[in-house]
Scaffold this motif. Structure first.
Motif, PDB file in Angstrom:
ATOM      1  N   ALA A 120       0.830  -1.202   0.000  1.00  0.00           N
ATOM      2  CA  ALA A 120       0.000   0.000   0.000  1.00  0.00           C
ATOM      3  C   ALA A 120       0.864   1.250   0.000  1.00  0.00           C
ATOM      4  CB  ALA A 120      -0.932  -0.005   1.212  1.00  0.00           C
ATOM      5  N   LEU A 121       1.893   1.272   0.843  1.00  0.00           N
ATOM      6  CA  LEU A 121       2.753   2.449   0.938  1.00  0.00           C
ATOM      7  C   LEU A 121       3.548   2.638  -0.339  1.00  0.00           C
ATOM      8  CD1 LEU A 121       3.152   4.549   3.100  1.00  0.00           C
ATOM      9  CD2 LEU A 121       5.031   3.187   4.053  1.00  0.00           C
ATOM     10  N   ARG A 122       3.989   1.558  -0.922  1.00  0.00           N
ATOM     11  CA  ARG A 122       4.704   1.638  -2.200  1.00  0.00           C
ATOM     12  C   ARG A 122       3.790   2.180  -3.295  1.00  0.00           C
ATOM     13  NH1 ARG A 122       5.149  -2.330  -6.327  1.00  0.00           N
ATOM     14  NH2 ARG A 122       7.053  -2.142  -7.590  1.00  0.00           N
ATOM     15  N   SER A 123       2.532   1.740  -3.286  1.00  0.00           N
ATOM     16  CA  SER A 123       1.581   2.232  -4.281  1.00  0.00           C
ATOM     17  C   SER A 123       1.260   3.709  -4.070  1.00  0.00           C
ATOM     18  CB  SER A 123       0.308   1.398  -4.224  1.00  0.00           C
ATOM     19  OG  SER A 123      -0.594   1.769  -5.234  1.00  0.00           O
ATOM     20  N   LEU A 124       1.225   4.122  -2.804  1.00  0.00           N
ATOM     21  CA  LEU A 124       0.911   5.523  -2.483  1.00  0.00           C
ATOM     22  C   LEU A 124       2.077   6.465  -2.754  1.00  0.00           C
ATOM     23  CD1 LEU A 124      -0.987   4.860   0.854  1.00  0.00           C
ATOM     24  CD2 LEU A 124      -1.987   6.024  -1.123  1.00  0.00           C
ATOM     25  N   THR A 125       3.300   6.013  -2.455  1.00  0.00           N
ATOM     26  CA  THR A 125       4.458   6.909  -2.493  1.00  0.00           C
ATOM     27  C   THR A 125       5.374   6.665  -3.675  1.00  0.00           C
ATOM     28  OG1 THR A 125       5.867   5.431  -1.192  1.00  0.00           O
ATOM     29  CG2 THR A 125       4.454   6.974   0.023  1.00  0.00           C
ATOM     30  N   GLY A 126       5.341   5.470  -4.248  1.00  0.00           N
ATOM     31  CA  GLY A 126       6.266   5.134  -5.310  1.00  0.00           C
ATOM     32  C   GLY A 126       7.633   4.722  -4.813  1.00  0.00           C
ATOM     33  N   SER A 127       7.825   4.649  -3.505  1.00  0.00           N
ATOM     34  CA  SER A 127       9.140   4.358  -2.945  1.00  0.00           C
ATOM     35  C   SER A 127       9.204   2.909  -2.478  1.00  0.00           C
ATOM     36  CB  SER A 127       9.441   5.285  -1.772  1.00  0.00           C
ATOM     37  OG  SER A 127      10.645   4.909  -1.137  1.00  0.00           O
ATOM     38  N   LEU A 167      -6.195   1.210   2.112  1.00  0.00           N
ATOM     39  CA  LEU A 167      -5.143   2.103   1.623  1.00  0.00           C
ATOM     40  C   LEU A 167      -4.750   1.745   0.190  1.00  0.00           C
ATOM     41  CD1 LEU A 167      -2.669   2.421   4.653  1.00  0.00           C
ATOM     42  CD2 LEU A 167      -4.491   3.990   3.991  1.00  0.00           C
ATOM     43  N   TYR A 168      -4.573   0.456  -0.039  1.00  0.00           N
ATOM     44  CA  TYR A 168      -4.157   0.007  -1.375  1.00  0.00           C
ATOM     45  C   TYR A 168      -5.237   0.314  -2.404  1.00  0.00           C
ATOM     46  CZ  TYR A 168      -1.864  -2.965  -4.835  1.00  0.00           C
ATOM     47  OH  TYR A 168      -1.221  -3.416  -5.958  1.00  0.00           O
ATOM     48  N   ALA A 169      -6.486   0.077  -2.031  1.00  0.00           N
ATOM     49  CA  ALA A 169      -7.592   0.363  -2.953  1.00  0.00           C
ATOM     50  C   ALA A 169      -7.701   1.864  -3.220  1.00  0.00           C
ATOM     51  CB  ALA A 169      -8.903  -0.163  -2.367  1.00  0.00           C
ATOM     52  N   TYR A 170      -7.423   2.670  -2.196  1.00  0.00           N
ATOM     53  CA  TYR A 170      -7.514   4.125  -2.370  1.00  0.00           C
ATOM     54  C   TYR A 170      -6.430   4.631  -3.319  1.00  0.00           C
ATOM     55  CZ  TYR A 170      -8.165   9.043  -1.244  1.00  0.00           C
ATOM     56  OH  TYR A 170      -8.408  10.398  -1.320  1.00  0.00           O
ATOM     57  N   ALA A 171      -5.238   4.055  -3.211  1.00  0.00           N
ATOM     58  CA  ALA A 171      -4.178   4.440  -4.146  1.00  0.00           C
ATOM     59  C   ALA A 171      -4.598   4.133  -5.574  1.00  0.00           C
ATOM     60  CB  ALA A 171      -2.883   3.705  -3.798  1.00  0.00           C
ATOM     61  N   GLY A 172      -5.245   2.988  -5.773  1.00  0.00           N
ATOM     62  CA  GLY A 172      -5.736   2.648  -7.105  1.00  0.00           C
ATOM     63  C   GLY A 172      -6.834   3.584  -7.566  1.00  0.00           C
ATOM     64  N   LEU A 214       0.021  11.955  -1.963  1.00  0.00           N
ATOM     65  CA  LEU A 214      -0.771  12.008  -3.190  1.00  0.00           C
ATOM     66  C   LEU A 214      -0.856  13.406  -3.788  1.00  0.00           C
ATOM     67  CD1 LEU A 214      -3.637   9.535  -2.168  1.00  0.00           C
ATOM     68  CD2 LEU A 214      -1.631   9.085  -3.571  1.00  0.00           C
ATOM     69  N   GLU A 215      -0.613  14.434  -2.957  1.00  0.00           N
ATOM     70  CA  GLU A 215      -0.550  15.821  -3.436  1.00  0.00           C
ATOM     71  C   GLU A 215      -1.807  16.223  -4.208  1.00  0.00           C
ATOM     72  OE1 GLU A 215       3.074  16.127  -5.622  1.00  0.00           O
ATOM     73  OE2 GLU A 215       4.325  15.570  -3.910  1.00  0.00           O
ATOM     74  N   ARG A 216      -2.955  15.871  -3.667  1.00  0.00           N
ATOM     75  CA  ARG A 216      -4.231  16.206  -4.304  1.00  0.00           C
ATOM     76  C   ARG A 216      -4.795  17.520  -3.795  1.00  0.00           C
ATOM     77  NH1 ARG A 216      -8.555  11.931  -3.513  1.00  0.00           N
ATOM     78  NH2 ARG A 216      -9.374  12.694  -5.509  1.00  0.00           N
ATOM     79  N   PHE A 217      -4.365  17.960  -2.618  1.00  0.00           N
ATOM     80  CA  PHE A 217      -4.938  19.139  -1.983  1.00  0.00           C
ATOM     81  C   PHE A 217      -4.202  20.398  -2.440  1.00  0.00           C
ATOM     82  CE2 PHE A 217      -4.611  22.204   1.551  1.00  0.00           C
ATOM     83  CZ  PHE A 217      -5.939  22.571   1.630  1.00  0.00           C
ATOM     84  N   GLY A 218      -4.987  21.432  -2.741  1.00  0.00           N
ATOM     85  CA  GLY A 218      -4.381  22.704  -3.118  1.00  0.00           C
ATOM     86  C   GLY A 218      -5.353  23.561  -3.890  1.00  0.00           C
ATOM     87  N   HIS A 219      -4.888  24.728  -4.272  1.00  0.00           N
ATOM     88  CA  HIS A 219      -5.745  25.688  -4.989  1.00  0.00           C
ATOM     89  C   HIS A 219      -5.188  26.022  -6.368  1.00  0.00           C
ATOM     90  CE1 HIS A 219      -8.061  26.245  -1.332  1.00  0.00           C
ATOM     91  NE2 HIS A 219      -6.927  26.406  -0.672  1.00  0.00           N
ATOM     92  N   THR A 220      -4.250  25.204  -6.825  1.00  0.00           N
ATOM     93  CA  THR A 220      -3.696  25.381  -8.166  1.00  0.00           C
ATOM     94  C   THR A 220      -4.400  24.426  -9.119  1.00  0.00           C
ATOM     95  OG1 THR A 220      -1.971  23.773  -7.662  1.00  0.00           O
ATOM     96  CG2 THR A 220      -1.450  26.095  -7.264  1.00  0.00           C
ATOM     97  N   PRO A 221      -4.250  24.631 -10.423  1.00  0.00           N
ATOM     98  CA  PRO A 221      -4.898  23.740 -11.395  1.00  0.00           C
ATOM     99  C   PRO A 221      -4.489  22.286 -11.158  1.00  0.00           C
ATOM    100  CG  PRO A 221      -4.100  25.710 -12.493  1.00  0.00           C
ATOM    101  CD  PRO A 221      -3.585  25.785 -11.089  1.00  0.00           C
TER     102      PRO A 221
END
Length: 615
Positions: A120-127, A167-172, A214-221
């Motif tokens: 799950a962590l590998r899927s979320l972070t790529g590390s 967690l793993y399903a959420y990354a997907g 995941l860096e989904r939160f923010g106010h940029t495009p």
């Protein structure tokens, strides 16, 4: 771009390519988990909740049946966790009541959780390597022992498997958003909540992961607002709310939520802060771990030195760490996310709503310490990336730390081999532990060490004079010595302090019957059955009173009810056989006496009745 161990978020970029060395190391981690917990395969059940969950639970002992499966969906043991009950029943189907099989499944689930956490962590972070280190820190730390080695804590390891799957399903889902993928997230969460309500904080953890990695939160495009991310998860929050309400009702109805009058809100908050500090200290230096820690605002404790001063020190440490991770949030966002994971996931078990008499518990760290593992592992990976010359030192140091944890875990798991070892260890490593003293006394009494048992029980009463369990055990001790009048005195105190416990009333009734005080005994048994109409021991004793009074139909009714409530109740089989022999009904007596012989061949009186049957 924040300085993280990977260049792109898995939400928009690929996971690192598979490195065969990583999966080889993951296999080694699994082997280390089994080595660390290998001693548990020969461990017994303990008297600490295992009788309630497994060894003396009639529904669980019956295995997976239509009736037991239906029962699993009710409120039992101050909880609602049907999936946990079903897993215990499946164990009985596979292994019977042999503890080794139950412990094996617990270790298997823990090893599975380590693998799922890595994936799950590998899927979320790529590390790869940071995820592996985090999985190792989680899997091998001695604080995990209580959740893994204690058969009754199946709910921890089982529910966490679904936490990891969520967690793993959420990354997907984030990588390829679709209703079907989100349904899989919701399904994993919903099923996990049926194993333990600890997953109620998981929707909030998913919001944290939206920030990093995941860096989904923010106010940029391309980013989303906080409200949008919360709205996306409204189904998950609804599931969590429903589970929270259900669990609180279950605990309130069965009396696990204690009377909060002696513990003010301020005291509970202080203990919560103190516990957060203790957990961090135990994570850094895991020593003197025990199965029970007395509440610092409870009986026999000095509130100033046991509660307020440690809480003050912990508050300062927590504030300093919070300030540090906030300051480093841009260059090391994993520190803030891991820290908030730790703080947030302890909320259901931190004691603001007091369940039980403990101050804190090792098992309560099973999920929260995942956040600390993430912060440490990605911190190490970041430092190794920033300072390449130190990489080998970090690798060697990390491996040494994991091996050291594995050794400490093996040593800690050994204390769970049986009840006597468990509570003797707790008495040694904690102070004024009335609970451990009482249960150590129980193990000494059952081993026939009467005077040593009495000494432990009296020590417990010096600390906590109103602990009903201790009077109960003193009463049983006096009963075993044949001092029935003294036993009545102690057992009456136990009943006064726990009037809704049918076991105490049934034991008191047995002693009263020995003294020939049958009307009093009958009154206690009727009160016991008022609290639990299916209490098998009370039904057996009431049937015995009816038999002595030659109320044979009533006696038969009680014995049959006792067998219905506890199908493997050898004494009830014996007494029913005795009743039928008395009535001259040998044909009906035979199967019950033969079953009694199968269940307990040395049962007193059985040989004599079998002789009459064969004559």
């Amino acid at each position: 771009m924040p300085a993280t161990p990977h260049a792109t978020s898995p939400a928009t970029g690929p996971v690192e390519r598979g490195d065969p060395r990583v999966f080889g190391a993951l296999a080694v981690l699994v082997l280390l988990v089994f080595a660390a917990y290998s001693a548990t395969f020969s461990h017994d059940f303990v008297i600490y909740d295992d009788p309630v969950y497994i060894s003396e639970n009639a529904q669980v002992s019956a295995g997976l049946t239509r009736e037991s499966a239906s029962w699993a969906f009710g409120f039992h043991a101050s909880n609602w966790h049907p999936l946990t009950w079903l897993s215990h029943m499946l164990d009985v189907e596979l292994f019977g009541l042999r503890p080794s099989g139950h412990h094996l499944i617990g270790v298997l689930l823990h090893a599975l959780n380590a693998v799922l956490f890595f994936l799950a962590l590998r899927s979320l972070t790529g590390s790869n390597w940071a995820s592996l280190l985090a999985a190792g820190l989680f899997a091998l730390h001695p604080l995990r022992v209580e959740s893994v080695a204690w058969a009754s804590e199946r709910k921890d390891v089982l529910s966490t498997s679904f936490w990891m799957l969520t967690l793993y399903a959420y990354a997907g889902f984030v990588r390829s958003r679709s209703p079907a993928r989100f349904a899989l997230v919701a399904l994993s969460l919903g099923v996990g909540l049926m194993a333990k309500s600890m997953l109620v904080t998981l929707p909030c953890v998913l919001l944290l992961l939206d920030i990093w990695p995941l860096e989904r939160f923010g106010h940029t495009p391309g980013k989303r607002s906080g409200f949008s991310l919360i709205r996306e998860k409204w189904v998950l929050f609804a599931l969590a709310l429903g589970a929270s309400v259900t669990t609180f009702l279950a605990q309130r109805l069965e009396g696990a939520v204690i009377d909060l009058t002696p513990l003010s809100l301020l005291s509970r908050c202080a203990n919560a802060v103190r516990s957060l500090g203790i957990y961090l200290g135990q994570a850094l230096w895991p020593r003197n771990l025990a199965c029970f820690y007395p509440h610092p605002a409870g009986a026999g404790m000095d509130r100033l030195y046991d509660l307020w001063i440690p809480a003050g020190g912990a508050a300062l440490a927590l504030a300093a760490l919070t300030a540090l991770v906030l300051r480093l949030r841009r260059q090391a966002p994993y520190l803030l996310i891991g820290w908030l994971w730790y703080l947030g996931t302890t909320v259901p078990v931190i004691g603001l709503v007091q369940v039980g008499q403990q101050a804190h518990a090792d098992r309560y760290t099973y999920v929260p310490m995942l956040g600390i593992a993430i912060a440490v592992a990605f911190g190490v990976a970041d430092l190794a990336r920033r300072y390449p010359r130190t990489r080998n030192a970090w690798v060697v140091g990390s491996c040494a730390l994991l091996l050291g944890y594995a050794g400490l875990t093996h040593k800690q798991a050994a204390h769970w081999k049986d009840s006597r070892s468990l509570f003797a260890h707790a008495v040694r490593v904690t102070d004024r532990n009335f609970y451990a003293l009482t249960f150590h006394g129980v193990t000494l009494r059952t081993a026939g060490e009467v005077e040593a048992a009495r000494e432990e029980l009296l020590k417990s009463l010096e600390i906590h004079p109103s602990l009903g369990r201790t009077y109960w055990e003193l009463g049983l001790l006096e009963r075993d010595l044949g001092r029935f009048e003294r036993a009545v005195v102690e057992l009456r105190k136990a009943v006064q302090l726990g009037p809704s416990d049918p076991r105490r009333r049934s034991d008191l009734a047995e002693v009263l019957m020995e003294l020939g005080r049958f009307p009093e005994a009958k009154e206690e048994l009727q009160a016991a059955l008022g609290a639990d109409p299916d209490h098998a021991d009370s039904l057996l004793n009431l049937g015995g009173l009816a038999f002595n009074a030659r109320e044979l139909e009533r006696a038969e009714e009680c014995f049959l009810h006792a067998l219905s409530a506890r199908p493997d109740f050898a004494k009830a089989e014996l007494e029913l056989g005795r009743l039928y022999l008395f009535q001259g009904r040998k044909k009906q007596a035979r199967p019950h006496l033969e079953e009694a012989k199968r269940l307990a061949p040395q049962l007193p009186g059985l040989a004599e009745l079998l002789g009459i049957l064969g004559s």
